[in-house]
Design a protein around this motif. Structure first.
Motif, short mmCIF file in Angstrom:
data_model
loop_
_atom_site.label_atom_id
_atom_site.label_comp_id
_atom_site.label_asym_id
_atom_site.label_seq_id
_atom_site.Cartn_x
_atom_site.Cartn_y
_atom_site.Cartn_z
N THR A 101 -8.07 -20.79 0.85
CA THR A 101 -7.49 -19.33 2.63
C THR A 101 -6.73 -20.32 3.21
O THR A 101 -6.61 -21.94 2.81
N LEU A 189 -4.03 -9.66 1.22
CA LEU A 189 -4.91 -10.23 2.03
C LEU A 189 -4.53 -10.13 3.92
O LEU A 189 -5.31 -9.25 4.24
N GLU A 190 -3.19 -9.87 3.55
CA GLU A 190 -2.49 -9.33 4.84
C GLU A 190 -3.44 -7.73 5.60
O GLU A 190 -3.67 -7.74 6.94
N GLU A 192 -5.97 -6.63 3.74
CA GLU A 192 -7.10 -6.23 3.86
C GLU A 192 -7.47 -6.61 5.41
O GLU A 192 -8.60 -5.92 5.40
N SER A 193 -7.28 -7.45 5.83
CA SER A 193 -7.16 -7.84 6.67
C SER A 193 -7.44 -6.84 8.12
O SER A 193 -7.84 -6.27 9.42
N HIS A 194 -5.55 -5.75 7.83
CA HIS A 194 -5.48 -4.70 8.58
C HIS A 194 -6.60 -2.99 8.52
O HIS A 194 -6.80 -2.02 9.14
#
Length: 261
Positions: A101, A189-190, A192-194
Motif C-alpha cells: 500500500t 486505487l485513486e 476507488e477513493s472517490h
C-alpha cells in the motif's frame, strides 16, 4: 486443467487511446479517466502460471499497478475435513506485503478478503474429487493498485487450475465503481477513493453462473443491471485469456475487444 510446463504469459492489452487531459471530474462523459482509459475499459493485464516452485500450482497476475501472486498446496491430509465430511475442504488466506500500500508498513492479513475469496471459489471446485483432504490457497498482494479482490480471485482460480484441481469452470472477477453518473470498470486505487459505491461480480463465464456479488453504496435497479452486464462481459473476455495461459499460448485483445459496451 493444469498446464504447467513452460507456460507462456498471457496478456490483455487495450490499444493506446488518443491522449487527453487527465481529470478526476468523473461526472463528465467527455473526459477520460486519470490513466486515459475509457469508462468501460479494463487495465492492461498479464497472467502467468507455474511461477512458484515447490507448490501444487501457482499464478501471477498484474493489472496495471495491482500485482498478485497465488500459491496452492494440496490436496493434503486434513483432520478438520475428516471430522465433518467425506468431501474435500478449501482453505483460503489473503495477505498484503508491508510495501503493498502507499503507506509503508501496513501490510497485513485480510480476513474479510479471505472469506470472500473462499465463497467465490468454493462453488466452482468439485470438492468430491479430494475427500477428507484440504486444498490451501495463499494469495499475496504484492502491490495494491485498486480492484485488489477481483484480481486475487481470478489469479487464485488460475493457480487452482495449474494445480490440477478439478473445477466446473474457471472463476473470473471484475468490479465497477459508481463515480458521479458513470460506472467505471476495473477501478484504480485513486478511483476507488472517490467512488460513491462499488459492485464486485464473480462468475463462471462458461456456465453463465454468478458465484458472488458484492454491492456497496446506493444503487438503482437499472444501474445494478448495467453494472452486472459490464462485469459479465469483461469476465468472459478475461476467461479466454486465462484459458490461453493454461494452454501455454500468448494472447492479446485488440482495441475492438477491450471495451465493454
Amino acid at each position: 486443467m493444469a498446464g504447467k510446463a513452460g507456460a507462456t504469459p498471457s496478456t490483455y492489452s487495450p490499444s493506446p487511446t488518443t491522449h487527453k487531459t487527465k481529470s478526476l471530474s468523473f461526472g463528465n462523459d467527455d473526459v477520460l479517466r486519470p490513466d486515459d482509459r475509457e469508462w468501460h475499459q479494463c487495465r492492461p493485464a498479464f497472467f502467468q502460471i507455474g511461477v512458484v516452485a515447490a507448490t501444487a500450482g501457482s499464478a501471477y497476475a498484474d493489472f496495471g499497478s495491482t500485482k498478485v501472486i497465488v500459491s496452492v498446496f494440496g490436496p493434503r491430509e486434513s483432520k478438520k475435513a475428516m471430522m465433518y465430511s467425506d468431501i474435500g475442504r478449501l482453505s483460503c488466506h489473503v495477505s498484503y506485503t508491508t510495501f503493498a500500500t502507499p503507506v509503508r508498513g501496513q501490510g497485513s492479513d485480510h480476513k474479510e478478503f479471505s472469506s470472500m475469496l473462499h465463497k467465490a471459489l468454493e462453488g466452482a471446485i468439485i470438492l468430491e474429487t479430494f475427500p477428507k483432504t484440504t486444498v490451501d490457497v495463499f494469495a499475496l498482494v504484492l502491490e495494491s493498485g485498486g480492484s485488489d479482490l477481483p484480481v486475487v480471485i481470478s489469479c487464485a482460480s488460475l493457480a487452482l487450475a495449474d494445480a490440477g484441481i478439478m473445477m466446473y469452470d474457471l472463476v473470473t472477477s471484475v468490479s465497477v465503481s459508481y463515480l458521479g453518473k458513470n460506472l467505471v470498470l476495473d477501478p484504480t486505487l485513486e478511483e476507488e477513493s472517490h467512488q460513491d459505491g462499488s459492485l464486485i461480480l464473480t462468475c463462471m463465464p462458461s456456465r453463465d453462473e454468478v458465484t458472488q456479488l458484492t454491492i456497496t453504496g446506493e444503487w438503482s435497479t437499472p444501474k445494478i443491471n448495467e453494472g452486472m452486464k459490464i462485469c459479465m462481459d469483461a469476465c468472459s473476455k478475461f476467461s479466454q485469456i486465462m484459458k490461453s495461459c493454461l494452454k501455454g499460448l500468448d494472447s492479446a485483445l485488440e482495441e475492438e475487444d477491450s471495451n465493454v459496451d
